[in-house]
Design a protein around this motif. Structure first.
Motif, mmCIF file in Angstrom:
data_model
loop_
_atom_site.group_PDB
_atom_site.id
_atom_site.type_symbol
_atom_site.label_atom_id
_atom_site.label_comp_id
_atom_site.label_asym_id
_atom_site.label_seq_id
_atom_site.Cartn_x
_atom_site.Cartn_y
_atom_site.Cartn_z
ATOM 1 N N ALA A 99 9.821 7.944 7.510
ATOM 2 C CA ALA A 99 10.603 8.654 8.786
ATOM 3 C C ALA A 99 12.129 7.824 9.182
ATOM 4 O O ALA A 99 13.182 8.671 9.476
ATOM 5 C CB ALA A 99 8.807 7.245 9.125
ATOM 6 N N PHE A 100 12.470 6.858 8.370
ATOM 7 C CA PHE A 100 14.395 6.146 7.937
ATOM 8 C C PHE A 100 14.600 7.296 7.654
ATOM 9 O O PHE A 100 16.059 7.196 7.501
ATOM 10 C CB PHE A 100 13.696 4.918 7.128
ATOM 11 C CG PHE A 100 14.803 4.939 6.568
ATOM 12 C CD1 PHE A 100 15.445 3.505 7.450
ATOM 13 C CD2 PHE A 100 16.109 4.517 5.694
ATOM 14 C CE1 PHE A 100 16.699 3.483 7.013
ATOM 15 C CE2 PHE A 100 16.843 4.603 5.469
ATOM 16 C CZ PHE A 100 17.688 3.384 6.313
ATOM 17 N N TYR A 101 13.978 8.426 6.457
ATOM 18 C CA TYR A 101 14.699 9.597 6.000
ATOM 19 C C TYR A 101 15.752 10.171 6.392
ATOM 20 O O TYR A 101 16.572 10.878 6.725
ATOM 21 C CB TYR A 101 14.324 10.006 4.338
ATOM 22 C CG TYR A 101 15.104 11.148 4.461
ATOM 23 C CD1 TYR A 101 16.388 10.098 2.891
ATOM 24 C CD2 TYR A 101 15.168 11.897 4.214
ATOM 25 C CE1 TYR A 101 17.588 11.193 2.219
ATOM 26 C CE2 TYR A 101 15.697 12.694 3.419
ATOM 27 C CZ TYR A 101 17.282 12.323 2.806
ATOM 28 O OH TYR A 101 17.695 13.505 2.289
ATOM 29 N N LEU A 102 14.085 10.838 7.547
ATOM 30 C CA LEU A 102 13.979 12.000 9.193
ATOM 31 C C LEU A 102 15.248 11.456 9.322
ATOM 32 O O LEU A 102 16.246 11.680 10.509
ATOM 33 C CB LEU A 102 13.077 12.647 8.914
ATOM 34 C CG LEU A 102 12.186 12.769 8.582
ATOM 35 C CD1 LEU A 102 10.985 13.308 8.385
ATOM 36 C CD2 LEU A 102 12.476 14.634 7.152
ATOM 37 N N LEU A 103 15.210 9.849 10.383
ATOM 38 C CA LEU A 103 15.900 10.148 11.288
ATOM 39 C C LEU A 103 17.112 9.736 10.807
ATOM 40 O O LEU A 103 18.243 9.600 11.439
ATOM 41 C CB LEU A 103 15.541 8.147 11.404
ATOM 42 C CG LEU A 103 15.706 7.668 13.151
ATOM 43 C CD1 LEU A 103 16.197 8.525 14.073
ATOM 44 C CD2 LEU A 103 15.407 6.068 13.091
ATOM 45 N N LEU B 85 22.956 1.418 13.727
ATOM 46 C CA LEU B 85 22.233 1.091 12.724
ATOM 47 C C LEU B 85 21.454 1.331 11.546
ATOM 48 O O LEU B 85 21.831 0.413 10.329
ATOM 49 C CB LEU B 85 21.152 0.468 13.606
ATOM 50 C CG LEU B 85 20.911 -0.931 14.349
ATOM 51 C CD1 LEU B 85 19.175 -1.559 14.660
ATOM 52 C CD2 LEU B 85 21.092 -2.192 13.721
ATOM 53 N N MET B 86 21.852 2.908 11.998
ATOM 54 C CA MET B 86 21.288 3.680 10.565
ATOM 55 C C MET B 86 22.371 4.090 9.678
ATOM 56 O O MET B 86 23.894 4.273 10.283
ATOM 57 C CB MET B 86 20.193 4.003 11.081
ATOM 58 C CG MET B 86 19.068 4.169 11.739
ATOM 59 S SD MET B 86 17.732 3.338 10.790
ATOM 60 C CE MET B 86 17.464 4.533 10.053
ATOM 61 N N PRO B 87 21.959 4.781 8.442
ATOM 62 C CA PRO B 87 23.102 5.482 7.765
ATOM 63 C C PRO B 87 23.007 6.540 8.346
ATOM 64 O O PRO B 87 22.299 7.059 8.486
ATOM 65 C CB PRO B 87 22.825 4.802 6.041
ATOM 66 C CG PRO B 87 21.137 4.682 6.592
ATOM 67 C CD PRO B 87 20.955 4.286 6.780
ATOM 68 N N GLN C 187 0.681 -0.948 0.146
ATOM 69 C CA GLN C 187 0.153 0.013 0.271
ATOM 70 C C GLN C 187 0.845 1.924 -0.027
ATOM 71 O O GLN C 187 1.353 1.130 0.435
ATOM 72 C CB GLN C 187 -1.358 0.470 1.403
ATOM 73 C CG GLN C 187 -2.362 -1.173 1.315
ATOM 74 C CD GLN C 187 -3.035 -0.940 2.475
ATOM 75 O OE1 GLN C 187 -2.261 -0.146 3.028
ATOM 76 N NE2 GLN C 187 -3.835 -1.566 2.849
ATOM 77 N N LEU C 188 -0.020 2.037 -0.681
ATOM 78 C CA LEU C 188 1.386 3.494 -0.915
ATOM 79 C C LEU C 188 1.853 4.276 0.526
ATOM 80 O O LEU C 188 2.291 4.611 0.613
ATOM 81 C CB LEU C 188 0.556 4.149 -1.443
ATOM 82 C CG LEU C 188 1.237 5.935 -2.192
ATOM 83 C CD1 LEU C 188 2.957 5.604 -2.824
ATOM 84 C CD2 LEU C 188 -0.271 6.366 -3.048
ATOM 85 N N LEU C 189 0.254 4.473 1.317
ATOM 86 C CA LEU C 189 0.212 4.951 2.089
ATOM 87 C C LEU C 189 1.914 4.868 3.357
ATOM 88 O O LEU C 189 2.688 5.859 3.973
ATOM 89 C CB LEU C 189 -0.448 5.771 2.977
ATOM 90 C CG LEU C 189 -1.031 6.671 4.351
ATOM 91 C CD1 LEU C 189 -0.217 8.250 4.424
ATOM 92 C CD2 LEU C 189 -2.638 7.189 4.790
ATOM 93 N N PRO C 190 1.144 3.765 4.001
ATOM 94 C CA PRO C 190 2.466 3.053 4.750
ATOM 95 C C PRO C 190 3.631 2.894 4.124
ATOM 96 O O PRO C 190 4.764 3.256 5.323
ATOM 97 C CB PRO C 190 1.786 1.414 5.245
ATOM 98 C CG PRO C 190 0.043 1.480 4.556
ATOM 99 C CD PRO C 190 0.022 2.698 3.920
ATOM 100 N N ALA C 191 4.148 2.797 3.120
ATOM 101 C CA ALA C 191 5.838 2.219 2.318
ATOM 102 C C ALA C 191 5.682 3.816 2.631
ATOM 103 O O ALA C 191 6.782 4.457 2.668
ATOM 104 C CB ALA C 191 5.052 1.938 1.260
ATOM 105 N N ALA C 192 5.026 4.936 1.491
ATOM 106 C CA ALA C 192 5.489 6.495 1.684
ATOM 107 C C ALA C 192 6.094 6.843 3.438
ATOM 108 O O ALA C 192 7.209 7.336 3.649
ATOM 109 C CB ALA C 192 4.548 7.202 1.363
#
Length: 235
Positions: A161-165, A201-203, A151-156
């Motif tokens: 969230a990943f990018y901001l983190l 863990l995060m880049p 689904q688009l909304l959960p994936a987006a």
């Protein structure tokens, strides 16, 4: 190879390059406006604004295109039709990823064109390659999320969230290691351990595609090698 080629053709026919060029024109006009507003070091302000804005727009366009393309394919039952043929799922995923990464590379190259007139060539080349690696990571993440959630909304939401983190994890580590008060409390120690673990863990995307490369000094080539190694691991 065939799936990757048709994925790249889909990006061309859905006017992704035209969207990138339109974004380039808008950002370039905005950067010229910023340059006129600056009292001193106008070229520095223009370069900083354009580079930072182009990076965010490139990430937005690349991730949204991947999410929208696969969501449309799921809704049109194109995936079921393709998997009904003698095609392994790994070939489908790798082909899609190759086509999306090629599109991301084109986006990075197009958006870096004005910088060749604003900054040294060595700095712009390293910045462009770093942006291409960052977009490749974002496209791989978007592909993973849309295949997982369907689904688009959960994936987006997960991609954002990943990018901001990833962009703020270094600042979070600094704040947790140097709190204003309560350094010896249990909650602070637990928070510090969690944030440090998250940092491993995060880049650290705040160190990628740095605008300071363009306005101060170009980094050593070893910095780009480290970014490429991290990008390969996360992809």
């Amino acid at each position: 190879t065939t799936i990757g080629r048709y994925t790249a053709l889909e990006a061309l026919r859905t006017r992704v390059p035209a969207t990138v060029l339109l974004t380039l024109v808008i950002l370039l006009g905005a950067s010229l406006f910023i340059r006129e507003l600056a009292v001193t070091e106008s070229l520095r302000f223009q370069t900083s604004f354009y580079a930072a804005a182009a990076r965010l727009c490139a990430v937005f366009i690349a991730s949204l295109y991947v999410l929208a393309s696969l969501t449309r394919e799921f809704n049109d039952k194109g995936l079921e039709l393709l998997l009904a043929l003698d095609v392994p799922r790994s070939h489908y995923i790798c082909g899609k990823l190759a086509g999306f990464m090629l599109t991301a590379l084109v986006c990075a190259v197009l958006l870096s064109l004005p910088l060749w007139a604003l900054a040294p060539a060595s700095a712009v080349s390293l910045w462009t390659m770093s942006l291409a690696i960052e977009l490749a990571l974002i496209t791989a993440l978007s592909l993973f999320c849309v295949v997982t959630f369907n689904q688009l909304l959960p994936a987006a939401g997960f991609v954002v969230a990943f990018y901001l983190l990833a962009r703020s994890v270094t600042a979070m580590r600094l704040m947790s290691a140097n709190p204003i008060a309560g350094q010896d409390t249990l909650s602070q120690q637990v928070t510090c351990v969690l944030v440090e673990g998250l940092g491993y863990l995060m880049p650290a995307l705040d160190r990628w595609t740095d605008t300071a490369w363009l306005i101060d000094a170009a980094p050593e080539p070893s910095v780009l090698l480290a970014i490429a190694a991290q990008g390969a691991i996360y992809i």
